[in-house]
Design a protein around this motif. Sequence first.
Motif, PDB file in Angstrom:
ATOM      1  N   PRO A  60       0.739  -1.448   0.019  1.00 31.89           N
ATOM      2  CA  PRO A  60      -0.150   0.042  -0.188  1.00 31.89           C
ATOM      3  C   PRO A  60       1.012   1.414   0.002  1.00 31.89           C
ATOM      4  O   PRO A  60       1.796   1.204   0.479  1.00 31.89           O
ATOM      5  N   VAL A  61       0.423   2.296  -0.660  1.00 35.61           N
ATOM      6  CA  VAL A  61       1.193   3.651  -0.559  1.00 35.61           C
ATOM      7  C   VAL A  61       1.222   4.245   0.628  1.00 35.61           C
ATOM      8  O   VAL A  61       2.014   4.590   1.357  1.00 35.61           O
ATOM      9  N   GLU A  62      -0.124   4.185   1.489  1.00 33.34           N
ATOM     10  CA  GLU A  62      -0.501   4.852   2.814  1.00 33.34           C
ATOM     11  C   GLU A  62      -0.273   3.524   3.606  1.00 33.34           C
ATOM     12  O   GLU A  62      -0.919   2.564   3.151  1.00 33.34           O
ATOM     13  N   PRO A  63      -0.163   3.716   4.885  1.00 33.40           N
ATOM     14  CA  PRO A  63      -0.197   2.587   5.859  1.00 33.40           C
ATOM     15  C   PRO A  63      -1.760   2.098   6.026  1.00 33.40           C
ATOM     16  O   PRO A  63      -2.763   3.035   5.799  1.00 33.40           O
ATOM     17  N   ASP A  64      -1.992   0.767   6.254  1.00 30.93           N
ATOM     18  CA  ASP A  64      -3.108  -0.012   6.753  1.00 30.93           C
ATOM     19  C   ASP A  64      -3.186   0.113   8.433  1.00 30.93           C
ATOM     20  O   ASP A  64      -2.154   0.326   9.061  1.00 30.93           O
ATOM     21  N   SER A  65      -4.305  -0.102   8.755  1.00 34.19           N
ATOM     22  CA  SER A  65      -4.627  -0.332  10.291  1.00 34.19           C
ATOM     23  C   SER A  65      -4.145  -1.514  10.640  1.00 34.19           C
ATOM     24  O   SER A  65      -4.128  -2.527   9.924  1.00 34.19           O
ATOM     25  N   TYR A  66      -3.705  -1.570  11.959  1.00 33.54           N
ATOM     26  CA  TYR A  66      -3.134  -2.848  12.489  1.00 33.54           C
ATOM     27  C   TYR A  66      -4.261  -3.928  12.783  1.00 33.54           C
ATOM     28  O   TYR A  66      -4.139  -5.037  12.454  1.00 33.54           O
ATOM     29  N   PHE A 122       3.887  -7.305   7.602  1.00 38.13           N
ATOM     30  CA  PHE A 122       3.237  -6.518   8.563  1.00 38.13           C
ATOM     31  C   PHE A 122       3.954  -5.231   8.345  1.00 38.13           C
ATOM     32  O   PHE A 122       3.328  -4.069   8.433  1.00 38.13           O
ATOM     33  N   VAL A 123       5.252  -5.025   8.017  1.00 41.65           N
ATOM     34  CA  VAL A 123       5.922  -3.777   8.069  1.00 41.65           C
ATOM     35  C   VAL A 123       5.594  -2.864   6.661  1.00 41.65           C
ATOM     36  O   VAL A 123       5.196  -1.844   6.772  1.00 41.65           O
ATOM     37  N   PHE A 124       5.318  -3.666   5.574  1.00 43.23           N
ATOM     38  CA  PHE A 124       4.890  -3.083   4.432  1.00 43.23           C
ATOM     39  C   PHE A 124       3.553  -2.292   4.665  1.00 43.23           C
ATOM     40  O   PHE A 124       3.269  -1.387   4.213  1.00 43.23           O
ATOM     41  N   ARG A 125       2.638  -2.969   5.185  1.00 44.35           N
ATOM     42  CA  ARG A 125       1.506  -2.764   5.559  1.00 44.35           C
ATOM     43  C   ARG A 125       1.372  -1.499   6.535  1.00 44.35           C
ATOM     44  O   ARG A 125       0.547  -0.516   6.413  1.00 44.35           O
ATOM     45  N   MET A 126       2.152  -1.593   7.771  1.00 45.23           N
ATOM     46  CA  MET A 126       2.056  -0.813   8.783  1.00 45.23           C
ATOM     47  C   MET A 126       2.689   0.749   8.416  1.00 45.23           C
ATOM     48  O   MET A 126       2.319   1.821   8.945  1.00 45.23           O
ATOM     49  N   TYR A 127       3.584   0.584   7.711  1.00 48.89           N
ATOM     50  CA  TYR A 127       4.503   1.845   7.058  1.00 48.89           C
ATOM     51  C   TYR A 127       3.738   2.393   5.785  1.00 48.89           C
ATOM     52  O   TYR A 127       3.930   3.623   5.566  1.00 48.89           O
TER      53      TYR A 127
END
Length: 395
Positions: free
Chosen positions: A47-53, A279-284
Amino acid sequence: MDAAEFRRRGKEMVDHVADYLEKIEERPVYPDVEPGYLRSLIPTEAPVEPDSYEDIMKDVERVIMPGITHWHSPNFFAYFPAASSYPAMLADMLCAAIGCIGFSWAHSSVERAALIGAVMMKKVPTDNLYAVRGEMLKKILEEDKAAGLIPFYFCATLGTTPSCAFDHIADLGPLCNQENMWMHIDAAYAGSGFICPEFRPLLNGVEYADSFNFNPHKWMLINFDCSAMWVKKRTDIIGAFKMEPLYLKHENQESGLVTDYRHWQIPLGRRFRSLKMWFVFRMYGLQGLQAHIRKQVGLAKEFESLVRADKRFEICAPVVMGLVCFRLKGTNELNQSLLKKITKSREIHLVPCQLSGSFVLRLAICSRSTESRHIQQAWQHITQLAFELLQEHHH
């Protein structure tokens, strides 16, 4: 994710893990999915912008768990045990936080590979910026072939260990292809930087490579170990390592739908490293990862400007990413003494390299938490020790 959220999510994760293991017997021990089931369930790009945990954890159950073989189920009787215990998991968490890599400074993966393969290795001369150019490789190839040797492999580097130099792969690639040589690109550190468009031109020529490797555990906010490798023709790798004992055969192996990674490496097993990348790709998000790279490059540029403003010091190599190579103007012995003082003080930690016969100090921006004030403090400390050293030499 800051420290406060980490505390909260960490406690939630411990509960999640404990619940998973307490109720693992209720899950089917073996998955009922077809190879490739995951492709339609997840996006093809980060994702370009972070996803939610919360969304990520929902997807763990929706996307990941259906494809898991539960090795720690009491109904698992295959292969041999894959040991697990609560104390080991807690220690693993602490181990990840400490993040100690545990080596001495002797970077030698290519040399070691040559020893394992029982082949001769030659180092190719570099230009004045410590990069290999096409004409340099061409000259050494002609000499080797005239001597009856058969060159078959070339390791190009994007972001060398001593000075973060970039070999000219756009020139080297066609030469390797023409000579039927395997060209591997080692971008262990700098590879992460290519997610920023401003660094993408340094990758021009990658289309000629047979394989490409970089370490997300160096600069992409993923803890050790996590090394990513791409190969142009995977049959080259699989053909070299393929072994088929009866106990490892499965019904999908000849279907062409499944990639069996045990054929891609010397060890049989591998950890579930892609989960922490996910996790890192989605959180950041891409923007967050780019911001991290750009911030650290900016800190390196800040340190470079401090060095250039002090006439007692010199910059020894171009500062392209997050590494600054510098030294006190003077003898190697003077710079060795300075490094000894720095190491003995235990305020900051640096290691040296050798460039054009000179003993050079390397300052790499490493920690996620390094800020401008740490750069200013480090420079102040270095200049204070340099002043003391020069005074001693003067007397």
